[in-house]
Design a protein around this motif. Structure first.
Motif, mmCIF file in Angstrom:
data_model
loop_
_atom_site.group_PDB
_atom_site.id
_atom_site.type_symbol
_atom_site.label_atom_id
_atom_site.label_comp_id
_atom_site.label_asym_id
_atom_site.label_seq_id
_atom_site.Cartn_x
_atom_site.Cartn_y
_atom_site.Cartn_z
ATOM 1 N N ASN A 149 56.987 -17.681 7.782
ATOM 2 C CA ASN A 149 56.118 -17.196 6.712
ATOM 3 C C ASN A 149 56.674 -17.595 5.357
ATOM 4 O OD1 ASN A 149 54.409 -15.978 8.475
ATOM 5 N ND2 ASN A 149 55.543 -14.070 8.515
ATOM 6 N N VAL A 178 51.353 -0.626 6.480
ATOM 7 C CA VAL A 178 52.104 -1.696 5.827
ATOM 8 C C VAL A 178 53.596 -1.618 6.160
ATOM 9 C CG1 VAL A 178 52.755 -2.701 3.616
ATOM 10 C CG2 VAL A 178 50.449 -1.819 3.949
ATOM 11 N N MET A 201 56.012 -3.766 9.204
ATOM 12 C CA MET A 201 57.033 -4.685 8.704
ATOM 13 C C MET A 201 58.408 -4.321 9.243
ATOM 14 S SD MET A 201 55.896 -5.223 4.756
ATOM 15 C CE MET A 201 56.995 -6.609 4.459
ATOM 16 N N PRO A 210 51.489 -9.758 -1.676
ATOM 17 C CA PRO A 210 50.560 -9.632 -0.546
ATOM 18 C C PRO A 210 51.273 -8.977 0.626
ATOM 19 C CG PRO A 210 51.345 -11.880 -0.721
ATOM 20 C CD PRO A 210 51.867 -11.149 -1.917
ATOM 21 N N PHE A 211 50.489 -8.334 1.504
ATOM 22 C CA PHE A 211 51.069 -7.721 2.697
ATOM 23 C C PHE A 211 51.300 -8.795 3.749
ATOM 24 C CE2 PHE A 211 48.126 -4.277 1.120
ATOM 25 C CZ PHE A 211 49.116 -3.594 0.467
ATOM 26 N N PRO A 212 52.215 -8.541 4.675
ATOM 27 C CA PRO A 212 52.440 -9.527 5.744
ATOM 28 C C PRO A 212 51.306 -9.490 6.753
ATOM 29 C CG PRO A 212 53.897 -7.649 6.008
ATOM 30 C CD PRO A 212 53.141 -7.418 4.754
ATOM 31 N N LYS A 213 50.122 -9.748 6.282
ATOM 32 C CA LYS A 213 48.941 -9.766 7.144
ATOM 33 C C LYS A 213 48.185 -11.050 6.820
ATOM 34 C CE LYS A 213 48.337 -4.743 6.640
ATOM 35 N NZ LYS A 213 48.411 -4.220 7.991
ATOM 36 N N SER A 254 48.490 -16.280 7.721
ATOM 37 C CA SER A 254 49.281 -15.308 6.977
ATOM 38 C C SER A 254 49.193 -15.573 5.477
ATOM 39 C CB SER A 254 50.740 -15.384 7.412
ATOM 40 O OG SER A 254 51.557 -14.695 6.494
ATOM 41 N N PHE A 285 55.675 -3.690 -1.664
ATOM 42 C CA PHE A 285 54.618 -3.572 -0.654
ATOM 43 C C PHE A 285 54.020 -2.167 -0.660
ATOM 44 C CE2 PHE A 285 57.329 -6.962 1.071
ATOM 45 C CZ PHE A 285 56.385 -7.979 1.080
#
Lengths: 250, 401, 294
Positions: free
Chosen positions: C294, C191, C195, A95-98, A143, C173
């Motif tokens: 995260n 993307v 990042m 997954p994207f960091p979104k 997230s 990614f």
């Protein structure tokens, strides 16, 4: 009806001949599994269908690959259009960091969709289809990294479904998941084939047996045998297939 | 249609990115072009001071003199025409101030209006005369022979020991002392910085715990960030007086002061490059050494240092490159005497400091200006050589992996 | 030798290790000591000079009194000008090298040239800036010429920072985005760049610190010895902090009398670098925490 069809496909990495004349057809709304030992070319072959191999320097492809009747290596094909039509799920969930929502909406946005309402509906539907909606409906703005590995993989599936591809490629989609998540994903594959043509690469023969209608066995860049899954597992015609299935190499 | 614009946008961005990618290359090529265009101009110049004439009797057999010969004559080290290929006779020197020895003020004229005529007479009268005077007093019907100065040669430029770019009557443009001064100060800097930097790199890579690392890393980054002019200032107010006191010198502005400051400035480069090199030592290799009963220190000097030798030498070369090119700090603390250094306790002058100090006063396009660009070329080539060596060494290292 | 006994050989092995480690530790901390001495000396000497007037007044009495206001403004102009030039081109160039360029002789050439440009001495940038911008383009000694020269100097740093930041982003990614039908630029801008942003911005802040202290490139392209007024356009000359420090500590009208001014100027220069470094470290930690969360 055939969804994916290839004729005498050869692929070279520089001097290395990685795929040797592969001709096969995958039926619409069926699950086709590719099995074979590591380095047999099954993933490479899968990546031809959405031209992911274009990203690697020094790759040369010969032969025809048709998706829904269109030769995808013709010059007038837009590779990003093709990839919208052929979704892909990867080995490791990526997954994207979104946010969860933005991950699913990403494909729509990059393809120029601006209608907010439409995007919301589509995101919800895709999450439903990927059997993830109930788990994430209250935290769509969080997230995607906060999800577990299995949830992340289903999010990636939802992300691929959101742009309504006709073919869904899965490259060992459960190899990084725990057994429970694997079972959930397999169940999902079962449900998805109603609407999609699925091609799955797997290391796990039991998985191929559980989820696929047809199975192809690859060895050293060749397609050795391709048959109904049941037939291939119970009555392989080729000695190499039999050796692999009975665990004599691999 | 939408598709078309979409693609067009993508192409435009791709083009922009590609163009940006080439900016550095274009800059390097432009630097080479302009530097060498100005710098090589020096070799088509004669070293006579701007707007001056050197002249002899019309029958004098001497056609051409070198800049050095002219200087030696004016310094009275050469006094006979024989020594420069003429007849055996004493050289009668004449400079414009000597005019009153020959003529009265009336003969010259209140506004020097008769001066050109008088100079003409002088040069044609005395067969042994060597006259040097401003071009503005050159008579239209001048009968003396203007002596050509030999063009500046590459050998004379690189091998000459004297750098007097504005001296009368013939400028001396020998850069040997500047080149040696640059190398001398930089070498001193490396001698100071290498042990300190290497020890710190080893400590950071292998010994320090993460907490200490987290303190040291920003310190080194900060050391790299301090402007060179601040280093120079610190050197000027602290290190220069210190050296003067400790060694009892008349002036503290010495090569040593430059080396100390440059050594400190080269530290961050040396530390980070050699630490990176040590960190790439494969874990398996270290563990093999430890498993054979070697302790940490033995592993460091028997496995890690030999393994990262090429990286360490890269660090030393890069540090040297930084030192060679450094301008302001050196300009402020080394005293800038253009003599070939013999000890670290003498003033020296480096190439960058010379350019920085003199370019402002050199008239554009003149011989001095071009000479400074030629110095720039030498500096550029030195650092280019260093960079290419480093590129070569690191490419080799990657190959060996 | 029985296992577990302490032989003399073992002892000497251990002793040489502790001796070596002690020396390394000592030398490492002497590096810290050097920094503390330099910073401490200038900060202590400089702090007493710093006042609101010092920061906001014109220099007076042959630069032995008054303030450094025009030099502060001049340096701000130069930093801003050089960054306007170097950031976009440097970031795009880094994107080209890491994302777009195929592995070919051309990419290797560009990387080689970028490395070489990074090694070019700052005084050579000064010579180049003077011939190209001041003379050839006819900008004269001006903010424009100085900014462009400083920008070129900062370019390799910005490129390398961007490149390193992009390199640390996992390929999965990129592939994930491309597989969804995103184009290369969409993948990069939506993307990859977001990042890499924390690392890029940290590097950029550090490069601002560097550029603000550079002297040699501005000597012949913009810096004014004494100019007690503010610039009106980008074609004006300005005073700049690093050059001002050089002038008043070596060649001012009265070096002894302007020493206090010099300490104050050095203080301001150090503070700029210090703040840039602290900000960069803080950002690194801030973003680092966010990623960990995260």
């Amino acid at each position: 009806m055939n969804s994916v069809e290839t004729k005498d496909v050869h692929l070279y990495y520089g001097d290395f001949h990685a795929l040797k004349g592969i001709t096969m057809a995958m039926k619409k709304n069926q699950v086709t599994a590719f099995i074979g030992p590591s380095g047999c070319g099954k993933s490479t072959y899968l990546r031809c269908f959405n031209r992911m191999n274009d990203l690697i320097d020094g790759v040369r492809i010969e032969g025809d690959i048709l998706i829904d009747g269109v030769d995808i290596y013709k010059t007038n094909i837009q590779v990003d259009d093709l990839r919208k039509h052929v979704g892909m799920v990867f080995q490791k969930p990526n997954p994207f960091p979104k946010s969860i929502f933005e991950n699913v909406a990403y494909g729509l946005r990059v393809n120029g969709t601006k209608d907010k309402k439409f995007i919301e509906e589509r995101v919800e539907r895709s999450l439903h289809q990927a059997a993830l909606w109930d788990e994430v409906k209250d935290k769509l703005k969080k997230s995607a990294f906060e999800l577990s590995g299995g949830q992340q993989q289903r999010l990636c599936i939802a992300r691929a479904l959101a742009i309504e591809p006709s073919v869904l490629l899965m490259d060992e989609p459960t190899s990084a998941l725990d057994p429970l998540s694997t079972a959930k994903t397999e169940e999902l594959i079962h449900q998805l084939k109603e609407n999609y043509t699925i091609v799955i690469v797997t290391h796990n023969m039991q998985q191929a047996g559980r989820v696929s209608d047809h199975t192809a066995f690859f060895y050293l860049g060749e397609l050795v045998e391709y048959a109904k899954t049941k037939t291939l597992f119970t009555n392989p015609k080729d000695q190499r297939t039999q050796n692999y299935i009975t665990g004599r190499f691999g | 249609m939408k598709r078309y614009f979409h693609n067009l946008g993508e192409r435009i961005i791709e083009g922009l990115i590609m163009i940006s990618g080439t900016v550095t290359s274009i800059t390097v090529l432009l630097i080479v072009f302009f530097l060498f265009k100005e710098g090589l101009g020096i070799f088509s110049q004669t070293p006579v001071a701007e707007g001056s004439v050197i002249s002899v009797h019309p029958q004098n057999p001497v056609q051409e003199l070198t800049a050095n010969e002219v200087k030696e004559i004016f310094d009275q080290n050469i006094t006979n025409w024989k020594e420069v290929g003429g007849a055996d006779a004493h050289i009668q020197l004449f400079q414009i101030d000597d005019i009153t020895d020959y003529y009265t003020e009336e003969q010259i004229g209140a506004n020097f209006e008769y001066l050109p005529q008088r100079l003409n007479e002088l040069v044609t009268k005395d067969p042994n005369m060597l006259a040097f005077f401003p071009e503005e007093y050159l008579a239209p019907d001048f009968k003396g022979k203007r002596v050509e100065l030999a063009k500046i040669s590459l050998g004379g430029f690189l091998g000459g020991r004297e750098w007097y770019p504005t001296i009368q009557p013939a400028v001396q443009l020998g850069v040997l002392s500047l080149i040696l001064g640059t190398l001398w100060v930089s070498l001193g800097a490396i001698i100071i910085a290498l042990p300190l930097g290497l020890a710190t790199a080893i400590y950071l890579a292998e010994i320090a715990n993460p907490r200490v690392r987290n303190i040291l890393k920003p310190v080194i980054e900060l050391l790299a960030g301090i402007p060179s002019v601040v280093y120079g200032f610190f050197g000027l107010v602290v290190i220069v007086p210190l050296i003067q006191d400790v060694f009892g010198l008349p002036v503290g502005e010495t090569a040593l002061a430059g080396s100390i400051i440059l050594g400190i400035m080269a530290l961050p480069t040396i530390i980070s490059v050699s630490e990176d090199a040590m960190r790439t030592t494969p874990r398996a290799m270290k563990e093999a050494s430890l498993a054979l009963g070697a302790n940490k220190w033995q592993t460091i000097y028997k496995v890690i240092i030999p393994y990262s030798m090429s990286g360490i030498s890269t660090a030393a070369i890069l540090g040297m490159g930084r030192a060679i090119g450094e301008t302001m700090a050196v300009l402020m603390v080394t005293g800038n005497a253009s003599v070939i250094p013999h000890t670290f306790l003498e003033p020296v002058r480096t190439i960058p400091a010379t350019i920085a100090a003199e370019l402002g006063e050199a008239p554009q396009g003149g011989i001095h200006y071009q000479a400074l660009f030629a110095l720039g070329c030498i500096l550029f080539l030195m650092t280019l050589l260093i960079n290419l060596t480093v590129d070569f060494v690191s490419a080799k290292r990657k190959e060996n992996r | 030798m029985a296992f577990g006994t302490t032989s003399s050989q073992h002892k000497s092995k251990k002793r040489s290790q502790s001796a070596a480690f002690f020396i390394f530790r000592l030398l490492s901390f002497s590096v810290v000591a050097i920094l503390i001495v330099i910073l401490g000396f200038i900060l202590i000497q400089g702090i007493s000079v710093i006042s609101w007037d010092f920061l906001t007044e014109m220099p007076r009495e042959g630069m032995t009194a008054g303030g450094i206001y025009p030099a502060i403004i001049g340096t701000l102009c130069l930093v801003a000008g050089s960054m306007i030039f170097a950031f976009p081109i440097g970031i795009l160039s880094g994107i080209y090298i890491n994302e777009y360029a195929k592995d070919s002789w051309f990419k290797r050439f560009i990387k080689l040239m970028t490395n070489n440009l990074a090694g070019v001495p700052s005084i050579v940038f000064g010579l180049f800036g003077m011939t190209l911008f001041v003379n050839q383009f006819g900008f004269g000694d001006s903010i424009l010429a100085g900014s462009l020269t400083l920008g070129l100097l900062a370019l390799p740093v910005v490129i390398r920072t961007t490149e390193e930041a992009l390199k640390s982003i996992d390929d999965s990614f990129r592939i994930g985005s491309l597989a969804l039908g995103a184009t290369k630029w969409q993948t990069t801008s939506r993307v990859v760049l977001p990042m890499a942003f924390p690392n890029i911005i940290t590097g950029l802040i550090l490069s601002i610190g560097r550029v603000s202290g550079e002297t040699a490139p501005i000597l012949f392209t913009v810096a004014a010895y004494f100019l007690p007024k503010l610039p009106n356009s980008i074609f004006d000359q300005v005073m700049a902090l690093p050059y001002h420090l050089y002038v008043i500590s070596t060649s001012g009208t009265n070096i002894e009398a302007s020493r206090a001014m010099a300490y104050g100027t050095a203080f301001v220069l150090i503070m700029i670098v210090l703040l840039a470094n602290l900000l960069a470290n803080w950002l690194r930690r801030y973003f680092g925490k966010k990623v960990k969360m995260n």
